[in-house]
Each structure stands twice: as C-alpha cells, then as structure tokens.
Write a protein that holds these residues in place. Structure first.
Motif, PDB file in Angstrom:
ATOM      1  N   SER A 154      12.591  -4.526 -16.723  1.00 56.06           N
ATOM      2  CA  SER A 154      11.700  -3.820 -17.249  1.00 56.06           C
ATOM      3  C   SER A 154      10.161  -4.522 -17.517  1.00 56.06           C
ATOM      4  N   PRO A 155       9.140  -3.910 -17.359  1.00 53.14           N
ATOM      5  CA  PRO A 155       8.964  -2.390 -17.327  1.00 53.14           C
ATOM      6  C   PRO A 155       9.287  -1.835 -15.856  1.00 53.14           C
ATOM      7  N   ARG A 156      10.093  -0.846 -15.729  1.00 51.94           N
ATOM      8  CA  ARG A 156      10.533  -0.456 -14.449  1.00 51.94           C
ATOM      9  C   ARG A 156       9.511   0.863 -14.152  1.00 51.94           C
ATOM     10  N   VAL A 157       8.660   0.538 -12.883  1.00 55.61           N
ATOM     11  CA  VAL A 157       7.674   1.459 -12.388  1.00 55.61           C
ATOM     12  C   VAL A 157       8.271   2.124 -11.226  1.00 55.61           C
ATOM     13  N   ALA A 158       8.098   3.775 -11.589  1.00 58.20           N
ATOM     14  CA  ALA A 158       8.364   4.378 -10.573  1.00 58.20           C
ATOM     15  C   ALA A 158       7.073   4.737  -9.609  1.00 58.20           C
ATOM     16  N   LEU A 159       6.967   4.317  -8.413  1.00 56.87           N
ATOM     17  CA  LEU A 159       5.917   4.546  -7.509  1.00 56.87           C
ATOM     18  C   LEU A 159       6.336   5.491  -6.338  1.00 56.87           C
ATOM     19  N   LEU A 160       5.739   6.638  -6.406  1.00 59.19           N
ATOM     20  CA  LEU A 160       5.907   7.898  -5.576  1.00 59.19           C
ATOM     21  C   LEU A 160       4.621   7.863  -4.780  1.00 59.19           C
ATOM     22  N   LEU A 161       4.925   7.531  -3.406  1.00 56.58           N
ATOM     23  CA  LEU A 161       3.902   7.520  -2.412  1.00 56.58           C
ATOM     24  C   LEU A 161       3.859   8.602  -1.470  1.00 56.58           C
ATOM     25  N   GLY A 162       2.657   9.306  -1.263  1.00 55.48           N
ATOM     26  CA  GLY A 162       2.729  10.441  -0.100  1.00 55.48           C
ATOM     27  C   GLY A 162       1.832   9.810   0.945  1.00 55.48           C
ATOM     28  N   GLY A 163       1.059  10.610   1.401  1.00 62.65           N
ATOM     29  CA  GLY A 163       0.156  10.360   2.547  1.00 62.65           C
ATOM     30  C   GLY A 163      -1.092  11.341   2.702  1.00 62.65           C
ATOM     31  N   PRO A 164      -1.954  11.483   3.757  1.00 57.81           N
ATOM     32  CA  PRO A 164      -2.873  12.118   4.042  1.00 57.81           C
ATOM     33  C   PRO A 164      -2.600  13.634   3.741  1.00 57.81           C
ATOM     34  N   VAL A 165      -3.260  14.272   3.145  1.00 54.05           N
ATOM     35  CA  VAL A 165      -3.137  15.974   2.998  1.00 54.05           C
ATOM     36  C   VAL A 165      -2.756  16.529   4.256  1.00 54.05           C
ATOM     37  N   LEU A 187      -1.849  -0.613  -2.882  1.00 54.90           N
ATOM     38  CA  LEU A 187      -1.297   0.138  -4.208  1.00 54.90           C
ATOM     39  C   LEU A 187      -0.003  -0.558  -4.535  1.00 54.90           C
ATOM     40  N   GLY A 188       0.814  -1.174  -3.556  1.00 54.74           N
ATOM     41  CA  GLY A 188       1.939  -1.819  -3.817  1.00 54.74           C
ATOM     42  C   GLY A 188       1.807  -3.027  -4.656  1.00 54.74           C
ATOM     43  N   GLN A 189       0.534  -3.841  -4.198  1.00 58.37           N
ATOM     44  CA  GLN A 189       0.196  -5.259  -4.623  1.00 58.37           C
ATOM     45  C   GLN A 189      -0.239  -5.145  -6.024  1.00 58.37           C
ATOM     46  N   ARG A 190      -0.988  -3.906  -6.128  1.00 56.91           N
ATOM     47  CA  ARG A 190      -1.502  -3.276  -7.680  1.00 56.91           C
ATOM     48  C   ARG A 190      -0.479  -3.021  -8.903  1.00 56.91           C
TER      49      ARG A 190
END
Length: 314
Positions: free
Chosen positions: A152-163, A176-179
């Motif tokens: 913990s803390p477990r962070v869920a990172l949900l990544l999309g892409g260009p609209v 974003l991953g590094q952040r």
C-alpha cells in the motif's frame, strides 16, 4: 430478434461504451431483458429528431416486430429515433445522452457536463451510466483477493489514449507511469486499445522500480480491471475516457484525473463537473488524499425509473 419475448428491450449501439450505458441500467433493474443490436445505415448521420427507423440498415429494420416491449432503454444520438418509434407503439422510453426529439422520452438521463437545460423528463447525473455496481466490485474483491498482497498504497492506473485514433504518445505514458510510481506502494495498471503497444511498453518500463501488475490490451489473461478497482487505495484515470471516470465514482478511493492533452470541451467539462462535486481532483494534486463518498449514479437512474412508474402497465 432475441429481445422479442422480453418486456424490456435494450437498444445496443455498435459502440461498446455507448451500449454499456443502456445495458448497465437494464442489468440493475433486476428484470429479464433482451438486447437488440443496431446496425446503422447512411441516414443515421442525419439529426433525425422524430420517431423513425430510417437510420437503420434494411436488415436491422426487418427485425422489429411485435410483441412490443413495455420498456425501452437506449443511449446515443443515433438510437434516439428508434426508441421514440417504439414509444409510439406503447413502450416507455429511457434514453441516455443528448438527442434530438428528447422531449418525447419518458426519462432522459444526461451528464452534468453536457450542459442540457433542466426539464421534467430529465435526470442529471455525474458522468455517464455504466455496468459497474457495488455488488460487482464486492465480488471482484473476493475473486482477486491476491491483490491484497501488493504494498500500500495500491494505485489503480487506468490508461486510455487519444480520443480519436489509436496510439498514445509513449512519452506521455512513461511520464504518467513515473509520476504514479513516485507516490505509490504498488501500481495496478490497465492499458486500453487506444493506448497502443508502444505506449503500453513505455508504461511497463516506467513501472519497473516498484511492485506492479499491468494488464495490456489483447492479453490472454483475464482482465483484472474490477479487481484493481476493488482493491485500489487511490484511483488515477486518464482524462480521455468518460466511461472509466464514471465507473471510478463507484469506488470510495480518491480519484485523480490525468489529462492526456487532446481532450475536447466535453471531456474538460466532465473533469470540471467531477471536481466541482468533490469527486475528483487533477493529477497535479496527487498524492494528497481527500475524502469522497462513492457515487452510484446507475442506482439513482433505476430509482427514478421505478418512481415514475415506467415498469408498470398502462
């Protein structure tokens, strides 16, 4: 048509995210329902604001036959005239999103970010309807109990892409991953079709310094998205996806929005509406925790359907 024997029909737009809004409502009603796949012809591009099947292909139109449903649930501009056509045949109508002829629906569900004027037949919600429910999250917490072992803390990172288009800039994904890795004990990440292989690889590389699980689009393994959401201490969702941001509201975790840079006015309005309601903050504010109450907007829609008597005869 598989829906013919059911009293509740879901008009399923070919776009999965749009169809999921109508399906999610039907699932929560707890009644048998049939799904009617819609195929669009050339006329569907027009702003058809009256009851008609003109926007459908001939093959799709041929499938409409009595007995007609008691309730029709639809989503998206193109399905609106089809729902209204069924309304002329006695069906009650529940429609999600903006649409021409919206005054003819028994209930229209619109997002606060759409800026639609209030009306007697309208229900305003945060975000959009979807298929995630507290019960599904509870079941996922049990099914994916092994995620509890992640630090913990477990962070869920949900990544999309260009609209529009496919393939997120790998540099944006890596940054974003590094952040997120900078403040997470562990990361549970998902990449979508729009993320693309190069950006997914860049994200994976950025997460190597810390414990993590990454589910890539097209992976043969079971998608652990619901498990990630159920076990998340913090949620970080890219700003391109109305669906993922709306789904994240069902969890109690602090929600941070990570814009990808090409979101249009509607997406920016969504971000603003979530932040104004105290349901989300920009990624720049992470990892400062904040309290928020889960929002089950689909439950509100179902309650409105029942309160308006849309499931009763007559």
């Amino acid at each position: 048509m598989s829906a013919a024997a059911e009293s509740v029909w879901v008009l399923a737009d070919p776009r999965a995210g749009t169809a999921a809004q109508a399906i999610g409502i039907a699932e929560r009603l707890g009644l048998p329902f049939g799904t009617v796949p819609l195929e669009w012809g050339k006329l569907a591009r027009l702003p058809l604001g009256w009851p008609t099947l003109m926007g459908l292909t001939a093959a799709s139109r041929a499938g409409f036959a009595p007995p007609w449903p008691r309730l029709v649930i639809s989503a998206g501009r193109r399905s609106a005239p089809v729902a209204l056509w069924l309304g002329r045949r006695g069906a009650r109508t529940v429609h999600c999103m903006r649409a021409p002829g919206s005054g003819g629906f028994d209930l229209q569900v619109v997002g606060a970010h759409d800026g639609v004027a209030p009306a007697a037949n309208r229900l305003e919600i945060l975000g959009a309807a979807h298929r995630i429910s507290p019960a599904r999250l509870a079941a996922a917490r049990t099914r994916f109990a092994a995620l509890a072992a992640l630090p913990s803390p477990r962070v869920a990172l949900l990544l999309g892409g260009p609209v529009r288009g496919e393939g997120l800039d790998p540099g944006i994904a890596a940054a974003l991953g590094q952040r997120v890795a900078g403040f997470a004990g562990s990361v549970m990440a998902t990449a979508s079709r729009r993320t693309g292989a190069a950006a997914t690889a860049a994200l994976a590389e950025s997460l190597t310094p810390i414990p993590h699980r990454l589910h890539a689009w097209g992976s043969a393994e079971e998608n652990p998205l619901l498990g990630f959401m159920a076990w998340a201490d913090v949620m970080v969702v890219s700003g391109d996806s109305v669906s993922m941001l709306s789904e994240a509201l069902v969890t109690p975790a602090p929600l941070f929005i990570a814009p990808l840079g090409d979101e249009g006015p509607r997406h920016r309005a969504l971000h603003a509406s979530l932040q104004a309601a105290g349901q989300a903050r920009p990624i720049a504010d992470a990892p400062t925790a904040f309290a928020r109450e889960p929002r089950d907007e689909v439950a509100r829609i179902v309650a409105a359907i029942r309160a308006r008597g849309l499931l009763t005869d007559g």
